[in-house]
Write an enzyme that holds these catalytic residues in place. Sequence first.
Site, PDB file in Angstrom:
ATOM      1  N   ALA A 231       0.838  -1.209   0.000  1.00 49.69           N
ATOM      2  CA  ALA A 231       0.000   0.000   0.000  1.00 49.69           C
ATOM      3  C   ALA A 231       0.865   1.248   0.000  1.00 49.69           C
ATOM      4  CB  ALA A 231      -0.938  -0.021   1.203  1.00 49.69           C
ATOM      5  N   ARG A 232       1.305   1.661   1.175  1.00 49.81           N
ATOM      6  CA  ARG A 232       2.142   2.850   1.312  1.00 49.81           C
ATOM      7  C   ARG A 232       3.131   2.644   2.442  1.00 49.81           C
ATOM      8  NH1 ARG A 232       1.024   4.187  -3.001  1.00 49.81           N
ATOM      9  NH2 ARG A 232       0.228   6.169  -3.820  1.00 49.81           N
ATOM     10  N   ASP A 256       6.533  -3.835  -0.650  1.00 47.38           N
ATOM     11  CA  ASP A 256       6.709  -3.213  -1.956  1.00 47.38           C
ATOM     12  C   ASP A 256       6.935  -1.716  -1.819  1.00 47.38           C
ATOM     13  OD1 ASP A 256       6.679  -3.233  -4.850  1.00 47.38           O
ATOM     14  OD2 ASP A 256       4.672  -2.340  -4.762  1.00 47.38           O
ATOM     15  N   GLU A 261      11.346   6.714  -0.431  1.00 45.44           N
ATOM     16  CA  GLU A 261      11.662   5.993  -1.659  1.00 45.44           C
ATOM     17  C   GLU A 261      12.470   6.857  -2.619  1.00 45.44           C
ATOM     18  OE1 GLU A 261       8.018   4.478  -3.311  1.00 45.44           O
ATOM     19  OE2 GLU A 261       7.633   3.158  -1.605  1.00 45.44           O
ATOM     20  N   HIS A 280       8.368  -0.813  -5.331  1.00 47.23           N
ATOM     21  CA  HIS A 280       7.058  -0.182  -5.570  1.00 47.23           C
ATOM     22  C   HIS A 280       6.510  -0.604  -6.933  1.00 47.23           C
ATOM     23  CE1 HIS A 280       4.565   3.439  -4.045  1.00 47.23           C
ATOM     24  NE2 HIS A 280       3.785   2.601  -4.715  1.00 47.23           N
ATOM     25  N   LEU A 281       6.301  -1.919  -7.080  1.00 51.00           N
ATOM     26  CA  LEU A 281       5.850  -2.477  -8.349  1.00 51.00           C
ATOM     27  C   LEU A 281       4.363  -2.807  -8.367  1.00 51.00           C
ATOM     28  CD1 LEU A 281       8.753  -5.026  -9.069  1.00 51.00           C
ATOM     29  CD2 LEU A 281       8.514  -2.677  -9.903  1.00 51.00           C
TER      30      LEU A 281
END
Length: 323
Positions: A231-232, A256, A261, A280-281
């Site tokens: 999610a975040r 992820d 980032e 972050h895919l």
Amino acid sequence: MFKVLVSDPISDFGLQQLTRAEDVEVAKITGLSEEELISIIRPYDALLVRSQTKVTRRIMKAGVHLKVIGRAGVGVDNIDLDAATSRGIIVVNAPDGNTVTTCEHTFAMMMALARHIPQAHAKTVAGLWDRKSFLGVELRNKILGVLGLGRIGIEVAKRAAAFGMTVIGCDPFLSEERANKLGIKLATVDEIIQTADFMTVHTPLTNETHHMIAGPQFDVMKRGMRIINCARGGIIDEASLIEALDEGIVAGAAFDVFECEPPAPDHPFLRHPKMIVTPHLGASTLEAQENVALDVSEQVIRILRNEPFKNAVTISVRNKSMS
């Protein structure tokens, strides 16, 4: 002519409604710093971004002609919504385009976590035939806790049921009747962390959800928990998670997303043997990138033409009747 600036890599196929429009001129200039974007934003009526561009108050102040900011995706935490509201700039997103893609990535991470797939792969290609170090667990008959039962959380729950998992979930906006129809038992966050075998988060990052899973939650968490976050970054306290992994409270985690980032080269997630990480895919499939670009392009052109639109995150007072 309406002038539209695309400042992040966005699918050309998804932008075709804009690029083919006779009354729209599109410029695609990516990789800009804040200062560079400020220096060129003035003539543009619309700005299209993904997650890389941070749309700050200063950028909006410089964009004196900006009517709309389109986010090709769901999360809008890279856009200063208060500044947009105060300046009468409409912000729209594409909440549906990457639902299945993110759900599938979540399940891929869950399977990889259950069976140690990345770690086993790394050893095997290094020439080590190690069948003893990677004893996994089945998903069948396990309890999956889902924090956030919006579009993505519900899709994850449906697939979990197909794997024979029991799904419990937490969401303030989901009625018990709707949850029952979906085969989900509503529970509190405390109940989830104390009973679930796997936990996945699908909430937006807000002041309320920031570090919603931190030290106090890990202190009472069921031992052997496995955690997935597509999610975040920031919903789960990273430092507390590392401590829980080291103490054996958490058996493994697959992330992820990161609080910052890209993460620093010495980030503990990158070297911890019980962590699986991807860059972050969640929305990175051909289908999703085309879908979110198509969705947001349609809304942007509707707003520019003063036509009815949807998916507004903020809204200009002068266009409120159009939503």
